[in-house]
Design a protein around this motif. Structure first.
Motif, PDB file in Angstrom:
ATOM      1  N   PRO A   6      10.698   3.195 -14.836  1.00 56.23           N
ATOM      2  CA  PRO A   6      10.545   4.535 -15.408  1.00 56.23           C
ATOM      3  C   PRO A   6      10.719   4.483 -16.924  1.00 56.23           C
ATOM      4  O   PRO A   6      11.700   3.909 -17.398  1.00 56.23           O
ATOM      5  CB  PRO A   6      11.707   5.329 -14.779  1.00 56.23           C
ATOM      6  N   GLY A  23       3.697   1.947  -8.247  1.00 56.48           N
ATOM      7  CA  GLY A  23       3.251   2.005  -9.645  1.00 56.48           C
ATOM      8  C   GLY A  23       2.359   0.839 -10.019  1.00 56.48           C
ATOM      9  O   GLY A  23       1.241   1.027 -10.504  1.00 56.48           O
ATOM     10  N   LEU A  57      14.624   1.442  -6.748  1.00 56.08           N
ATOM     11  CA  LEU A  57      13.362   1.768  -7.413  1.00 56.08           C
ATOM     12  C   LEU A  57      12.167   0.984  -6.871  1.00 56.08           C
ATOM     13  O   LEU A  57      11.078   1.077  -7.408  1.00 56.08           O
ATOM     14  CB  LEU A  57      13.484   1.511  -8.916  1.00 56.08           C
ATOM     15  N   ARG A  70       1.670   7.996  -6.802  1.00 56.47           N
ATOM     16  CA  ARG A  70       2.978   7.737  -6.169  1.00 56.47           C
ATOM     17  C   ARG A  70       3.406   8.923  -5.304  1.00 56.47           C
ATOM     18  O   ARG A  70       3.792   8.757  -4.158  1.00 56.47           O
ATOM     19  CB  ARG A  70       4.035   7.548  -7.254  1.00 56.47           C
ATOM     20  N   ARG A  71       3.304  10.084  -5.923  1.00 55.78           N
ATOM     21  CA  ARG A  71       3.744  11.273  -5.173  1.00 55.78           C
ATOM     22  C   ARG A  71       2.828  11.546  -3.992  1.00 55.78           C
ATOM     23  O   ARG A  71       3.281  11.885  -2.902  1.00 55.78           O
ATOM     24  CB  ARG A  71       3.734  12.497  -6.078  1.00 55.78           C
ATOM     25  N   LEU A 101       9.849  10.408  -7.100  1.00 60.57           N
ATOM     26  CA  LEU A 101      10.728   9.243  -6.970  1.00 60.57           C
ATOM     27  C   LEU A 101      11.735   9.097  -8.097  1.00 60.57           C
ATOM     28  O   LEU A 101      12.829   8.594  -7.895  1.00 60.57           O
ATOM     29  CB  LEU A 101       9.891   7.968  -6.852  1.00 60.57           C
ATOM     30  N   THR A 102      11.365   9.497  -9.315  1.00 58.05           N
ATOM     31  CA  THR A 102      12.322   9.400 -10.420  1.00 58.05           C
ATOM     32  C   THR A 102      12.177  10.636 -11.290  1.00 58.05           C
ATOM     33  O   THR A 102      11.333  11.495 -11.050  1.00 58.05           O
ATOM     34  CB  THR A 102      12.053   8.189 -11.336  1.00 58.05           C
ATOM     35  N   TYR A 143       9.077   3.045  -6.270  1.00 55.23           N
ATOM     36  CA  TYR A 143       8.517   3.508  -7.537  1.00 55.23           C
ATOM     37  C   TYR A 143       7.703   2.413  -8.207  1.00 55.23           C
ATOM     38  O   TYR A 143       6.541   2.601  -8.569  1.00 55.23           O
ATOM     39  CB  TYR A 143       9.662   3.944  -8.470  1.00 55.23           C
ATOM     40  N   GLU A 203       1.668   8.328 -11.542  1.00 49.79           N
ATOM     41  CA  GLU A 203       2.708   9.174 -10.948  1.00 49.79           C
ATOM     42  C   GLU A 203       2.117  10.074  -9.853  1.00 49.79           C
ATOM     43  O   GLU A 203       2.708  10.251  -8.796  1.00 49.79           O
ATOM     44  CB  GLU A 203       3.389  10.003 -12.049  1.00 49.79           C
TER      45      GLU A 203
END
Ligand SMILES: Nc1ncnc2c1ncn2[C@@H]1O[C@H](COP(=O)(O)OP(=O)(O)OP(=O)(O)O)[C@@H](O)[C@H]1O
Ligand SMILES: [Mg+2]
Lengths: 334, 271, 270
Positions: free
Chosen positions: C187, C59, C52, C212-213, C220-221, C55, C209
């Motif tokens: 998460p 984040g 993670l 992140r994408r 990612l999660t 992520y 999020e």
């Protein structure tokens, strides 16, 4: 018994980044005895606050020596501090969220006072300044005048020997100023070993309170004497303003001749009534009797007369003004 | 001598009083402390669940969460205080009074530590009551001793910093802001400091919470083995650090006061 | 607009004039490290198996871009009022206080972004973070991020206008809560179901999020995975609009109320 304060040849230089060193005080000397209220007068930037800071151990002198209650402010400052209090005008010190009472208690603790003694004094002085009813108010809800009264109480609660007041009535209304002045005067009289150093821009305040004042400008003391003395030195003659029903130039010449050397008479007219008005500068106060007789001899009837008193402000302006002129003359033409 | 001591104690008491009761006046403080404690705890618990580090580990980090508020208080409540007092115009009055600067700062520290205690206890409470983190109470008195010594040492460091902050003003402030969180990480708030390797721990150990936390973990979590040193040594070192900080602090405060009087800079505001 | 730019400039001065330019640039680059150092160690050492790290790292970094703004806005009320005692003059000036705050927020946001970019330049290669940026989403997200942050900042500032004594603990607690729920660090699916659901509606979560994408090019999660990136963008736009409007209105009432209560130039000290 030693004097309360001795200042000998005090000078202070400030090094400011990027500019030449600045001489804020250039050889200042004076003493203050116990029982005295000593005034420091001078225009903005004259060096009053700097002097007070040095006397109250906040600032070191560049050279010279200052003692307070016999202790050197440079070396024995730990002995000086318990004996003094400092109150500056316009200061917003302390903690806004505390109440008046708590704030005063806190400062008393910084002087190591026992709480019950402190509380009793706080009550006493708060009542004197008329702030007892506001004792539970938070400091940040007070007006400038109220805050300044609390500051004064803060200074008095610790029973200092020397009280430094730097423009204590700055921004304070007439009534509160009167209260503050009266308290300061009474406070000095209460015990023999007390004295006050006061700076102010209100000449009347200095005149009313101070047994002696020093006039300071550009870091130099220009005069140091009782206010009455300063006023007298300004001009030792007696001044009168006399309004009469009629008087012409010939008659005036007559009178002038009869009054003799050194007595000047200037004829004008009253702004309101347009009656002739005589301003007389007489060598001796007693000469006024002769003048009135002479006027009567010319058939003039007296309408109004008053003696003109020089104010401290006159003395101050003359001195500070003169100083400016001296410097301009002294400075080399480039 | 007795008079001096009394003056010191009275000043200390008054300053601590202001810190404690001044802030208590706002009820939000209690709510904020408790909620803050709760959120810290929640973050820790779920973070470590996500990481899959096991339940003993959670006990270790709860102690980290317990100490962190003190670390923050030392930095923002003690180290920066002289600077604030100056900005408010109080420093002059503090200097004019016969009380030593150290008395103000110790008072602040005592007040600050008591004030912070609520937040820290909230962390512990939620950890134990809600998330069922377990501690051994066998060595509780010793743990308390270690805790108090750590606080002594921490706040000593805070007082050292306070003179530094006063003298360097905003630069020092910014620097502290910059290194605060990394230092907090290195001192082992989030994981046992030993994982950093001994070299880094050696540096981090200058911050008393590093060894303090390590010792507390040894005393309260028996399964804890990745210790830096035996807790007895750590206690000794903490005492030593504390004493050294106190010496440096008293010297630094005197130096600051002298400089303040000489250069007329330290009582200037808004610089 | 002029007032906005002037406020940005003032913000920049306040941020940077304490030192030399190059020290400031170093500072700007080093400052974000505190925010993610713990994450790298925790996920890189203790939670390696979880995979993670990207992520959590992305984040926290993007959370940081927001938190810098609203922390600063919360404190600026206090700082302007008590420390510099200029708040009253800002109120007197022709620039509205809202504009002033938005200007300061913009500066802070840009500074935070600059710090992030500098750090990502070494983090991505060193930690081998997934990097397949969708520039469109990144830029759109960054702009919406400003609105999210400024909206929250305005809301917080209006609360602080009305509290006399700034309590650091309050700010701390408030943002501590938002931080956990925003899913920046782990998460929120780790939470009990109810909280995981709440987390989806915390205004920062979709923004984080989305970023992140947009930067990693992957989902990612499972958190918010039922939404397409485009839907996410819509969610971010919506929360930005709502938050900004809310902040805008709150500051309006906050300033009025503060003027009524005489809190514009109050000083407290503690
Ligand atoms: N810390 C300092 N650094 C540099 N210069 C200073 C400092 N403090 C005072 N000065 C300068 O010293 C001079 C005397 O200042 P001082 O405050 O003593 O004046 P003052 O007589 O109290 O004036 P005012 O009536 O305006 O209060 C001023 O020109 C001032 O600019
Ligand atoms: Mg002055």
């Amino acid at each position: 018994m030693h004097t309360a304060i001795q200042v000998e040849n005090l000078s202070r230089v400030f090094n400011r980044r990027g500019t030449a060193p600045f001489h804020a005080l250039r050889g200042v000397s004076f003493d203050v005895s116990y029982g005295e209220i000593f005034g420091l007068l001078g225009p903005n930037g004259a060096g009053k606050t700097t002097t007070i800071k040095i006397m109250s151990t906040l600032l070191l002198p560049t050279s010279g020596r200052v003692t307070v209650a016999g202790f050197d402010v440079e070396k024995d400052y730990t002995h000086v501090r318990p004996l003094i209090s400092l109150i500056s005008g316009g200061e917003t010190s302390g903690y806004g969220i505390l109440t008046v009472e708590e704030q005063l208690w806190m400062f008393s603790q910084f002087y190591g006072m026992e709480t019950h003694v402190a509380r009793a004094r706080i009550e006493e002085y708060l009542k004197v300044v008329g702030m007892w009813d506001s004792r539970r108010q938070q400091m940040n809800r007070l007006s400038t005048g109220m805050r300044q009264k609390v500051n004064l109480v803060r200074g008095l609660v610790t029973d200092p020997k020397v009280l430094f007041l730097d423009e204590p009535t700055l921004g304070v209304d007439v009534e509160a100023s009167v209260i503050i002045r009266n308290i300061v005067r009474d406070w000095v009289r209460e015990k023999p070993e007390r004295s006050v150093i006061l700076t102010t821009h209100y000449m009347a305040e200095a005149d009313e309170l101070c047994s002696r004042v020093a006039i300071i400008n550009h870091g130099l003391i220009l005069a140091n004497a009782a206010p009455s003395q300063l006023k007298q030195d300004l001009d030792s003659r007696a001044h009168y303003e006399i309004t009469v029903d009629r008087l012409d130039g010939d008659q005036l010449d007559h009178i002038t001749a009869s009054m003799g050397e050194g007595n000047d008479l200037v004829l004008g007219s009253d702004k309101v009534t347009q009656s002739p008005m005589l301003v007389a500068h007489l060598m001796h106060e007693s000469d006024i009797a002769r003048l009135i007789t002479a006027l009567a001899g010319q058939g003039a009837t007296l309408e109004y007369m008053r003696k003109l008193e020089p104010t401290l402000e006159d003395a101050f302006l003359k001195m500070v003004g003169k100083r400016f002129e001296d410097e301009e003359e002294a400075s080399p033409v480039s | 001598m007795k008079k001096k001591l009394l003056l010191f104690l009275r000043t200390l008491n008054a300053r601590a009083y202001v810190r404690i009761f001044g802030q208590m006046r706002e009820a939000t403080w209690v709510v904020a402390s408790v909620l803050g404690g709760f959120f810290t705890m929640t973050t820790y618990i779920y973070l470590y669940r996500t990481l899959g580090t096991g339940s003993e580990f959670t006990g270790l980090v709860v102690l980290g969460g317990f100490m962190t508020p003190f670390f923050m208080n030392v930095l923002w409540g003690v180290a920066t205080q002289l600077y604030w007092e100056k900005e408010m115009g109080n420093l002059e009055l503090m200097l004019v009074s016969p009380a030593p600067l150290s008395a103000f700062l110790v008072g602040l520290s005592v007040g600050g530590a008591m004030h912070t205690m609520l937040r820290s206890l909230a962390v512990l409470f939620f950890g134990i009551a809600v998330f069922k983190v377990q501690f051994t109470v066998l060595h509780l008195p010793l743990a308390l001793l270690v805790f108090l010594v750590t606080l002594f040492s921490m706040y000593g460091l805070g007082i050292v910093f306070s003179s530094l902050f006063l003298y360097h003003g905003r630069d020092a402030w910014r620097t502290a802001d910059l290194v605060m969180e990394p230092t907090n990480v290195l001192s082992g708030s989030y994981f046992p400091a030993r994982f950093l390797g001994l070299g880094l721990v050696g540096i981090a150990a200058l911050i008393p919470t590093t060894l303090g936390l390590d010792a507390l973990r040894q005393l309260l979590v028996p399964s804890f083995t990745v210790k830096v040193l035996d807790w007895r040594w750590e206690l000794l070192i903490l005492i030593g650090l504390g004493v050294v900080f106190v010496f440096i602090a008293s010297w630094a405060l005197r130096a600051v006061e002298y400089k303040a009087r000489r250069d007329a800079r330290l009582t200037l505001r808004w610089q | 607009m002029k007032g906005f730019l002037a406020s940005m400039y003032i913000g920049l001065q306040i941020e940077s004039n304490w030192t030399k330019k190059w020290v400031w640039l170093l500072y700007l680059a080093a400052y974000p490290i505190g925010s993610f150092l713990a994450v790298i160690i925790l996920y890189g050492v203790f939670g390696q198996k979880t995979g993670l790290l990207p992520y959590a790292l992305y984040g926290t970094i993007f959370y940081y871009s927001l938190s810098m703004v609203f922390f600063d806005m919360a404190f600026s009320v206090h700082d302007d009022r008590e420390h510099y005692q200029t708040l009253k003059y800002i109120f007197l000036s022709s620039t509205s206080y809202r504009t002033y705050l938005c200007g300061r927020a913009a500066t802070r946001y840009l500074i935070a972004l600059a710090g992030i970019i500098i750090n990502l330049c070494w983090l991505i290669p060193v930690l081998r973070l997934p990097f397949h940026p969708n520039w469109g989403y990144l830029i759109a997200g960054a702009i919406l991020g400003y609105l999210v942050a400024a909206g929250l900042g305005l809301a917080v500032a209006s609360v602080f206008l009305l509290t006399i004594k700034l309590d650091v603990d309050v700010v701390d607690a408030l943002f501590g809560g938002l931080f956990v729920l925003s899913g920046a660090l782990f998460p929120p699916t780790a939470f009990p179901a109810v909280f995981a659901k709440i987390a989806e509606f915390v205004p920062m979560s979709p923004f984080i999020e989305l970023m992140r994408r947009a930067i990693s090019g992957k989902i990612l999660t499972s958190f918010l995975s039922d939404m397409s990136t485009f839907q996410l963008l819509g969610r971010v736009a919506l929360s930005a609009a709502v938050l900004f409007a809310l902040g805008w209105v709150l500051v309006f009432f906050g300033s009025r109320q503060a003027q009524r209560k005489g809190y514009i130039d109050v000083t407290t000290a503690f």
